[in-house]
Design a protein around this motif. Sequence first.
Motif, PDB file in Angstrom:
ATOM      1  N   PHE A  28       0.853  -1.187   0.000  1.00  0.00           N
ATOM      2  CA  PHE A  28       0.000   0.000   0.000  1.00  0.00           C
ATOM      3  C   PHE A  28       0.884   1.230   0.000  1.00  0.00           C
ATOM      4  O   PHE A  28       1.987   1.224   0.541  1.00  0.00           O
ATOM      5  CB  PHE A  28      -0.921   0.021   1.220  1.00  0.00           C
ATOM      6  N   ILE A  29       0.397   2.294  -0.608  1.00  0.00           N
ATOM      7  CA  ILE A  29       1.151   3.534  -0.712  1.00  0.00           C
ATOM      8  C   ILE A  29       0.711   4.492   0.375  1.00  0.00           C
ATOM      9  O   ILE A  29      -0.461   4.758   0.540  1.00  0.00           O
ATOM     10  CB  ILE A  29       0.933   4.187  -2.085  1.00  0.00           C
ATOM     11  N   TYR A 213     -10.807   9.873   8.043  1.00  0.00           N
ATOM     12  CA  TYR A 213      -9.518  10.489   7.710  1.00  0.00           C
ATOM     13  C   TYR A 213      -9.043  10.055   6.327  1.00  0.00           C
ATOM     14  O   TYR A 213      -8.592  10.880   5.521  1.00  0.00           O
ATOM     15  CB  TYR A 213      -8.487  10.100   8.767  1.00  0.00           C
ATOM     16  N   VAL A 214      -9.145   8.762   6.031  1.00  0.00           N
ATOM     17  CA  VAL A 214      -8.719   8.256   4.726  1.00  0.00           C
ATOM     18  C   VAL A 214      -9.571   8.849   3.616  1.00  0.00           C
ATOM     19  O   VAL A 214      -9.056   9.270   2.570  1.00  0.00           O
ATOM     20  CB  VAL A 214      -8.778   6.718   4.696  1.00  0.00           C
ATOM     21  N   ASN A 215     -10.886   8.894   3.819  1.00  0.00           N
ATOM     22  CA  ASN A 215     -11.787   9.433   2.800  1.00  0.00           C
ATOM     23  C   ASN A 215     -11.596  10.933   2.589  1.00  0.00           C
ATOM     24  O   ASN A 215     -11.897  11.457   1.519  1.00  0.00           O
ATOM     25  CB  ASN A 215     -13.238   9.150   3.190  1.00  0.00           C
ATOM     26  N   GLU A 223      -7.963   1.867  -0.615  1.00  0.00           N
ATOM     27  CA  GLU A 223      -7.703   0.444  -0.370  1.00  0.00           C
ATOM     28  C   GLU A 223      -7.163   0.186   1.025  1.00  0.00           C
ATOM     29  O   GLU A 223      -7.249  -0.940   1.529  1.00  0.00           O
ATOM     30  CB  GLU A 223      -6.707  -0.086  -1.411  1.00  0.00           C
ATOM     31  N   SER A 224      -6.594   1.228   1.649  1.00  0.00           N
ATOM     32  CA  SER A 224      -6.056   1.039   2.996  1.00  0.00           C
ATOM     33  C   SER A 224      -7.169   0.734   3.999  1.00  0.00           C
ATOM     34  O   SER A 224      -6.930   0.098   5.026  1.00  0.00           O
ATOM     35  CB  SER A 224      -5.283   2.287   3.438  1.00  0.00           C
ATOM     36  N   ILE A 225      -8.389   1.174   3.715  1.00  0.00           N
ATOM     37  CA  ILE A 225      -9.527   0.846   4.589  1.00  0.00           C
ATOM     38  C   ILE A 225      -9.825  -0.645   4.523  1.00  0.00           C
ATOM     39  O   ILE A 225     -10.113  -1.280   5.548  1.00  0.00           O
ATOM     40  CB  ILE A 225     -10.762   1.667   4.186  1.00  0.00           C
ATOM     41  N   VAL A 226      -9.754  -1.208   3.322  1.00  0.00           N
ATOM     42  CA  VAL A 226      -9.977  -2.646   3.161  1.00  0.00           C
ATOM     43  C   VAL A 226      -8.927  -3.437   3.934  1.00  0.00           C
ATOM     44  O   VAL A 226      -9.238  -4.418   4.616  1.00  0.00           O
ATOM     45  CB  VAL A 226      -9.955  -3.042   1.673  1.00  0.00           C
ATOM     46  N   ALA A 227      -7.678  -2.997   3.816  1.00  0.00           N
ATOM     47  CA  ALA A 227      -6.597  -3.668   4.539  1.00  0.00           C
ATOM     48  C   ALA A 227      -6.818  -3.576   6.044  1.00  0.00           C
ATOM     49  O   ALA A 227      -6.606  -4.544   6.780  1.00  0.00           O
ATOM     50  CB  ALA A 227      -5.257  -3.051   4.158  1.00  0.00           C
ATOM     51  N   TYR A 228      -7.246  -2.402   6.497  1.00  0.00           N
ATOM     52  CA  TYR A 228      -7.498  -2.211   7.929  1.00  0.00           C
ATOM     53  C   TYR A 228      -8.616  -3.131   8.421  1.00  0.00           C
ATOM     54  O   TYR A 228      -8.508  -3.737   9.495  1.00  0.00           O
ATOM     55  CB  TYR A 228      -7.856  -0.752   8.193  1.00  0.00           C
ATOM     56  N   ASP A 229      -9.667  -3.258   7.654  1.00  0.00           N
ATOM     57  CA  ASP A 229     -10.794  -4.111   8.058  1.00  0.00           C
ATOM     58  C   ASP A 229     -10.400  -5.579   8.148  1.00  0.00           C
ATOM     59  O   ASP A 229     -11.053  -6.361   8.861  1.00  0.00           O
ATOM     60  CB  ASP A 229     -11.958  -3.948   7.075  1.00  0.00           C
ATOM     61  N   ASN A 230      -9.354  -5.975   7.425  1.00  0.00           N
ATOM     62  CA  ASN A 230      -8.907  -7.369   7.461  1.00  0.00           C
ATOM     63  C   ASN A 230      -8.051  -7.682   8.688  1.00  0.00           C
ATOM     64  O   ASN A 230      -7.734  -8.847   8.947  1.00  0.00           O
ATOM     65  CB  ASN A 230      -8.100  -7.701   6.202  1.00  0.00           C
TER      66      ASN A 230
END
Length: 350
Positions: A28-29, A213-215, A223-230
């Motif tokens: 992720f960037i 914050y991401v939004n 995509e970092s939200i998806v990673a966080y949810d995992n």
Amino acid sequence: MSYKFSCQLYFYLSSKRSLELKLYESKFIFNFSKQDNFMKDRKEDKLDLENLQDDVGSGNKILFEDKEVSAEVKDDPGLIPTDLPVLPLKDIVIYPYMIFPILAGRESTIKAIDKSIESDKYILLVTQLDAKIEDPTFENLYQTGTVAKILQVLRLPNGLIKVLVDGIVPATVTKFHSNSFIKAQVSVKFNELKEDTELKGLIRQATKKFKEYVNSNETIPNESIVAYDNIKESDRKLYYIASTLIVDVNKKQRLLEIDDLHKQYYEVLFLLTSELEILHIEKDIDAKIYTEMQKNQRKFIVQEQIRILQDELGEGVELDPDLIKIREKIEKSGMSDNILEKAMDEFNKL
């Protein structure tokens, strides 16, 4: 927002700690501050901005590669030596659960890496107090860092060493000592995780703030939200948020130094709230500037349209209401003919 650079951040998103996690698939960037001139001096230890997938087969020599990373380290602090070589970092804090590439060019840093490889592969990552110092001593290092394990070492064609490290656990330095490189006696900080009601509430609130914050931040991919949810572990969630935040290094360091997980979540909530307020203010400023620009642009367009109509209808016809009022005032001023003629000449230049 101008002092930023993009770098590749590698995270474990699985409960098993192994290189078979396909590091490059969990890429992720993220953005970190104050790194514009990071690649200028090869004597510095720097983050690598290149794609790690291009490492092998591009003229780089693999000096060391750890094929298996033990999952037992997280459970048994006795497996980590109390005396570790130190790798100083510039303008970044590396947290547990982060897999991160670092470029090493200083002789003392390379010796510390060599010592780590020769022994247990463990190394202490400590951030410099002053990033401008080229050859830091332990007086210029924070007292808290992250114990990491070296996964891979590459020698690049330009002579630099690229080190892939895996952050494991925070540690407090009890004593620094140095010879040809800096070493530290450490006390590993293994916090007992208690999933109580307060912690659940903190995680829920932090999750809400983090997604907002991401939004709200265009520099961070959704995509970092998806990673966080995992991510399931509460401490891993915390460090993921902390690594994503675009804040000063001293604020990131402060979070690493806090011992209690509850207090860490309170700190990250404070940072998220503060950053969200700043982002909202920035958006309000942008909106005001945009509105003013639109207003000026509309005024300019109307003025140009009036000029075009004047040209089509003839110079003697005046359509601008303001100019009409000025003309009327000049004509009713009672000036002498000579002065009136000069005034009208100047008026016609408008």
